[in-house]
Design an enzyme around this catalytic site. Sequence first.
Site, PDB file in Angstrom:
ATOM      1  CD  GLU A  69     -48.096 -35.971   9.584  1.00  0.00           C
ATOM      2  OE1 GLU A  69     -47.666 -35.975  10.741  1.00  0.00           O
ATOM      3  OE2 GLU A  69     -48.033 -36.949   8.848  1.00  0.00           O
TER       4      GLU A  69
HETATM    5  C1  NGO Z   1     -50.047 -39.283  11.897  1.00  0.00           C
HETATM    6  C2  NGO Z   1     -49.495 -39.193  10.488  1.00  0.00           C
HETATM    7  C3  NGO Z   1     -49.060 -40.542   9.943  1.00  0.00           C
HETATM    8  C4  NGO Z   1     -48.245 -41.314  10.980  1.00  0.00           C
HETATM    9  C5  NGO Z   1     -49.046 -41.432  12.271  1.00  0.00           C
HETATM   10  C6  NGO Z   1     -48.256 -42.156  13.340  1.00  0.00           C
HETATM   11  C7  NGO Z   1     -51.735 -38.983  10.458  1.00  0.00           C
HETATM   12  C8  NGO Z   1     -53.109 -38.785   9.985  1.00  0.00           C
HETATM   13  N1  NGO Z   1     -50.651 -38.692   9.767  1.00  0.00           N
HETATM   14  O1  NGO Z   1     -51.440 -39.549  11.641  1.00  0.00           O
HETATM   15  O2  NGO Z   1     -48.307 -40.356   8.778  1.00  0.00           O
HETATM   16  O3  NGO Z   1     -47.972 -42.593  10.492  1.00  0.00           O
HETATM   17  O4  NGO Z   1     -49.415 -40.167  12.760  1.00  0.00           O
HETATM   18  O5  NGO Z   1     -48.907 -42.214  14.573  1.00  0.00           O
END
Ligand code: NGO
Length: 508
Positions: free
Chosen positions: A312
Amino acid sequence: MTPPGTPPLPTALGRVVPAPASVLPGDGAYTLTSETAIRVGATGEARTVGDYLAGVLRPSTGLPLPLTSEDGEDGIRLRLDPAESALGDEGYRLESADGALTLTAREPAGLFHAVQTLRQLLPPAVERDTAQPGPWTVPGGVVTDTPRFAYRGAMVDVARHFFTVGQLKRYIDQLALYKINKLHLHLTDDQGWRLAIDSWPELTVAGAATAVGGGSGGHYTKAQYTEIVEYAASRHLEVIPEIDFPGHTAAALAAYPELNPDGVTVEVHTGTEVGFSSLTVGKEITYDFVDDVLREVAEITPGRYLHIGGDEADATSAEDYAVFMKRAQAVVAKYGKTVVAWHQLAGAEPAPGAVAQYWGWDGTSAEERAGVAGLAAQGVRLILSPADRTYLDHKYTAEDELGLKWAGLVEVDHSYDWDPATYLEGVPQDAVLGVEAAIWTETVETTEQLEYMAFPRLLSTAERGWSAGGEWSEFRHRLAAQAPRWEALGIAYYKSPTVPWGEAGSGA
Ligand code: NGO
């Protein structure tokens, strides 16, 4: 009456999670008595496992169970035998008959896993810490068992809410019972930096003061981190520390203004949005920071992996992302470790030997999946954490107060409904290093909440990592049989309507 088509309950000897590779019920049974000794032979390694076993058995059975290095045909016999090559690094054999119970392995980890199987074959009251009535009988027969995948992980996000060393130790013990062998710690995020770094001390001052919701934060000193690593090792779990770069970095950017593009500090984030923070890819100080942090983390991490995040990074351009990940991966290699990164690593050039962790879901686009298959085609091995199967932070049902639901609801039956070998097109079984169940803690603050979210779903991932095959219609009975054990251990769990709790034969 058993409805047609329902498979029979597993034999008492097979009522184990994860399902053993081979179960051959036999005659007789082994019963612990006041005469029982734990025979550990001459090696210190078997004695260590014997001590652990005695620590589980003595309080509830009230039996003396002395350890002895003397050979003998009776009692509980722990054997480490280098000639047992078919048992590999983690496999074991458990033989139960009148008079003797023999656990054999090639490596200490295998003997430790054998002890977990033995625990589950004894009545659940064995888990209590005060004397219980017994009898303490293990059904007769032979269990021969080796894992399907080498990597069977559990992740805890200690950044969104902080969890103490004691809380982690408790979870480590629970993971060990289900043969999980990796503990991935998500140590940094926008809301907090949770590990002391000597060369950048503000990280755990300004960067660790708070958490999601603005409550109190926390961090581990290096000594505390080492305590976690050593405790995990005593349960045969390897710790994988994650320092999430280049996004998810608001805590670091708040602690050190010079890491921001304009040198002006930002606030530590206490909300739950993602994708807004980024290290400054064009500034050299960023790489001094990355080098110092990864060097110090590598120094206190005996395990082979460093996880550098990479998910992200929406506030980093695609070009910057590729530049940054290339340099960060080189730093990991410089300090002698293997890179793990989230599957967005597909947007950069993976370093030789890098491992990628897939966290997509059924709604993940074909293009993104193809990128992951492309990584596999380049020889990158994958840890599979499909969010709609293995994410323990997701709601079970729409009524749950805790949990997120961006990947949908994750009821217990759904958490079991996948096969790592066929889950991603273009990612064959030999590209899969293993599986991991992740508990993100935006909504999870206490041990009780963590356990409620993890149990029973954690066991689905544990079984997908250890066992080949497996049908929900049969697994659900073995899950039900675990509940009295959780009650004895004081573990909170979700009483899913999909599981036949309390049924006859569940061992309750
Ligand atoms: C995503 C995000 C995290 C969140 C999570 C919540 C990943 C790898 N990055 O997973 O920052 O906490 O979802 O479900």
